[in-house]
Motif scaffolding. Structure first.
Motif, PDB file in Angstrom:
ATOM      1  N   PRO A   1      -8.596   5.500   9.091  1.00 15.18           N
ATOM      2  CA  PRO A   1      -8.660   6.110   7.754  1.00 15.18           C
ATOM      3  C   PRO A   1      -7.626   7.223   7.602  1.00 15.18           C
ATOM      4  CG  PRO A   1     -10.524   6.810   9.103  1.00 15.18           C
ATOM      5  CD  PRO A   1      -9.772   5.771   9.899  1.00 15.18           C
ATOM      6  N   ALA A   2      -7.113   7.359   6.408  1.00 13.24           N
ATOM      7  CA  ALA A   2      -6.128   8.408   6.135  1.00 13.24           C
ATOM      8  C   ALA A   2      -6.815   9.765   6.050  1.00 13.24           C
ATOM      9  CB  ALA A   2      -5.406   8.113   4.824  1.00 13.24           C
ATOM     10  N   VAL A   3      -6.083  10.804   6.381  1.00 11.87           N
ATOM     11  CA  VAL A   3      -6.569  12.169   6.239  1.00 11.87           C
ATOM     12  C   VAL A   3      -6.337  12.576   4.787  1.00 11.87           C
ATOM     13  CG1 VAL A   3      -6.224  14.554   6.983  1.00 11.87           C
ATOM     14  CG2 VAL A   3      -6.027  12.697   8.634  1.00 11.87           C
ATOM     15  N   SER A   4      -7.376  13.081   4.131  1.00 10.06           N
ATOM     16  CA  SER A   4      -7.225  13.475   2.723  1.00 10.06           C
ATOM     17  C   SER A   4      -6.529  14.824   2.629  1.00 10.06           C
ATOM     18  CB  SER A   4      -8.600  13.548   2.047  1.00 10.06           C
ATOM     19  OG  SER A   4      -9.315  14.675   2.530  1.00 10.06           O
ATOM     20  N   LEU A   5      -5.984  15.120   1.462  1.00 10.53           N
ATOM     21  CA  LEU A   5      -5.341  16.425   1.249  1.00 10.53           C
ATOM     22  C   LEU A   5      -6.353  17.548   1.418  1.00 10.53           C
ATOM     23  CD1 LEU A   5      -2.930  15.690  -1.713  1.00 10.53           C
ATOM     24  CD2 LEU A   5      -2.364  16.056   0.685  1.00 10.53           C
ATOM     25  N   ARG A   6      -7.592  17.296   1.046  1.00 13.85           N
ATOM     26  CA  ARG A   6      -8.651  18.302   1.223  1.00 13.85           C
ATOM     27  C   ARG A   6      -8.847  18.605   2.712  1.00 13.85           C
ATOM     28  NH1 ARG A   6     -14.678  18.261  -1.387  1.00 13.85           N
ATOM     29  NH2 ARG A   6     -15.359  20.181  -0.378  1.00 13.85           N
TER      30      ARG A   6
ATOM     31  N   ASP B   1       0.853  -1.183   0.000  1.00 13.38           N
ATOM     32  CA  ASP B   1       0.000   0.000   0.000  1.00 13.38           C
ATOM     33  C   ASP B   1       0.895   1.242   0.000  1.00 13.38           C
ATOM     34  OD1 ASP B   1      -2.235  -1.600   0.214  1.00 13.38           O
ATOM     35  OD2 ASP B   1      -2.453  -1.329   2.376  1.00 13.38           O
ATOM     36  N   PRO B   2       0.346   2.404  -0.335  1.00 19.49           N
ATOM     37  CA  PRO B   2       1.156   3.621  -0.265  1.00 19.49           C
ATOM     38  C   PRO B   2       1.694   3.839   1.148  1.00 19.49           C
ATOM     39  CG  PRO B   2      -0.922   4.047  -1.388  1.00 19.49           C
ATOM     40  CD  PRO B   2      -1.008   2.658  -0.823  1.00 19.49           C
ATOM     41  N   PRO B   3       2.897   4.403   1.274  1.00 20.86           N
ATOM     42  CA  PRO B   3       3.445   4.688   2.608  1.00 20.86           C
ATOM     43  C   PRO B   3       2.551   5.683   3.349  1.00 20.86           C
ATOM     44  CG  PRO B   3       5.065   5.141   0.884  1.00 20.86           C
ATOM     45  CD  PRO B   3       3.787   4.818   0.207  1.00 20.86           C
ATOM     46  N   ARG B   4       2.570   5.572   4.668  1.00 20.49           N
ATOM     47  CA  ARG B   4       1.753   6.468   5.500  1.00 20.49           C
ATOM     48  C   ARG B   4       2.613   7.132   6.551  1.00 20.49           C
ATOM     49  NH1 ARG B   4      -2.471   1.670   5.961  1.00 20.49           N
ATOM     50  NH2 ARG B   4      -3.275   1.863   3.866  1.00 20.49           N
ATOM     51  N   LEU B   5       2.339   8.390   6.760  1.00 17.30           N
ATOM     52  CA  LEU B   5       2.980   9.148   7.836  1.00 17.30           C
ATOM     53  C   LEU B   5       1.910   9.314   8.904  1.00 17.30           C
ATOM     54  CD1 LEU B   5       5.287  10.898   8.978  1.00 17.30           C
ATOM     55  CD2 LEU B   5       4.238  12.823   7.774  1.00 17.30           C
TER      56      LEU B   5
ATOM     57  N   ARG C   1      -3.078  10.722  10.089  1.00 16.75           N
ATOM     58  CA  ARG C   1      -2.425   9.786   9.181  1.00 16.75           C
ATOM     59  C   ARG C   1      -2.578  10.296   7.758  1.00 16.75           C
ATOM     60  NH1 ARG C   1      -4.691   4.006   8.088  1.00 16.75           N
ATOM     61  NH2 ARG C   1      -5.166   4.965   6.123  1.00 16.75           N
ATOM     62  N   LEU C   2      -1.454  10.379   7.054  1.00 14.66           N
ATOM     63  CA  LEU C   2      -1.442  10.926   5.709  1.00 14.66           C
ATOM     64  C   LEU C   2      -0.686   9.974   4.786  1.00 14.66           C
ATOM     65  CD1 LEU C   2      -2.114  13.526   4.052  1.00 14.66           C
ATOM     66  CD2 LEU C   2       0.150  14.348   4.680  1.00 14.66           C
ATOM     67  N   ARG C   3      -1.257   9.700   3.621  1.00 15.70           N
ATOM     68  CA  ARG C   3      -0.539   8.906   2.612  1.00 15.70           C
ATOM     69  C   ARG C   3       0.492   9.810   1.961  1.00 15.70           C
ATOM     70  NH1 ARG C   3      -4.682   4.623  -0.105  1.00 15.70           N
ATOM     71  NH2 ARG C   3      -5.443   3.896   1.889  1.00 15.70           N
ATOM     72  N   VAL C   4       1.721   9.302   1.834  1.00 16.81           N
ATOM     73  CA  VAL C   4       2.805  10.165   1.350  1.00 16.81           C
ATOM     74  C   VAL C   4       3.492   9.649   0.087  1.00 16.81           C
ATOM     75  CG1 VAL C   4       3.281  11.220   3.585  1.00 16.81           C
ATOM     76  CG2 VAL C   4       4.419   9.089   2.976  1.00 16.81           C
TER      77      VAL C   4
END
Length: 135
Positions: free
Chosen positions: A108-113, A35-39, A57-60
């Protein structure tokens, strides 16, 4: 986290040749999709309060596919081998801390929005304070 597929002999030979892997790849080689890396940023707190604390949590980055080789595996130790021939040693543990990553993956990841909205609100609050202090 993601699916894996064991490499067949021809694919192992081709990957080892393409990457100039010293000693080739063992029959324990797999292609793994991640999966995409997460910060993740959060607070470390007692378990009783931890469930109420927010976790940012943010996908980076993008998802990835890699070839992993484990020329030696037993019940306690796994030796991994990178494409350049570098070795990695993993030791099995019974520590509860070893599963801490699952909490990050399950949230759940935090979206850029959402990040943009949060930054906008924080900026507006800060600007409001500056204006009030200036009066």
């Amino acid at each position: 986290r993601g699916p894996t597929k064991q490499l067949q002999s021809e694919e192992r030979s081709q990957v080892a040749q393409d990457r100039n892997t010293p000693g080739g790849l063992s029959c324990n080689s797999v292609r793994a999709s991640f999966d995409p890396p997460r910060l993740a940023l959060g607070l470390r707190a007692p378990k009783t309060i931890r469930q109420w604390l927010p976790l940012f949590r943010l996908r980076v980055g993008p998802s990835s596919n890699v070839v992993l080789d484990a020329p030696y595996v037993d019940e306690r130790v796994r030796i991994g081998k990178g494409a350049s021939g570098i070795r990695f040693v993993f030791v099995r543990t019974e520590s509860a801390d070893a599963d801490a990553w699952q909490r990050v993956v399950e949230r759940p990841a935090v979206s850029l929005r959402q990040v943009g909205v949060i930054l906008l609100l924080v900026s507006a609050a800060g600007l409001g304070r500056v204006v009030m202090l200036g009066k």
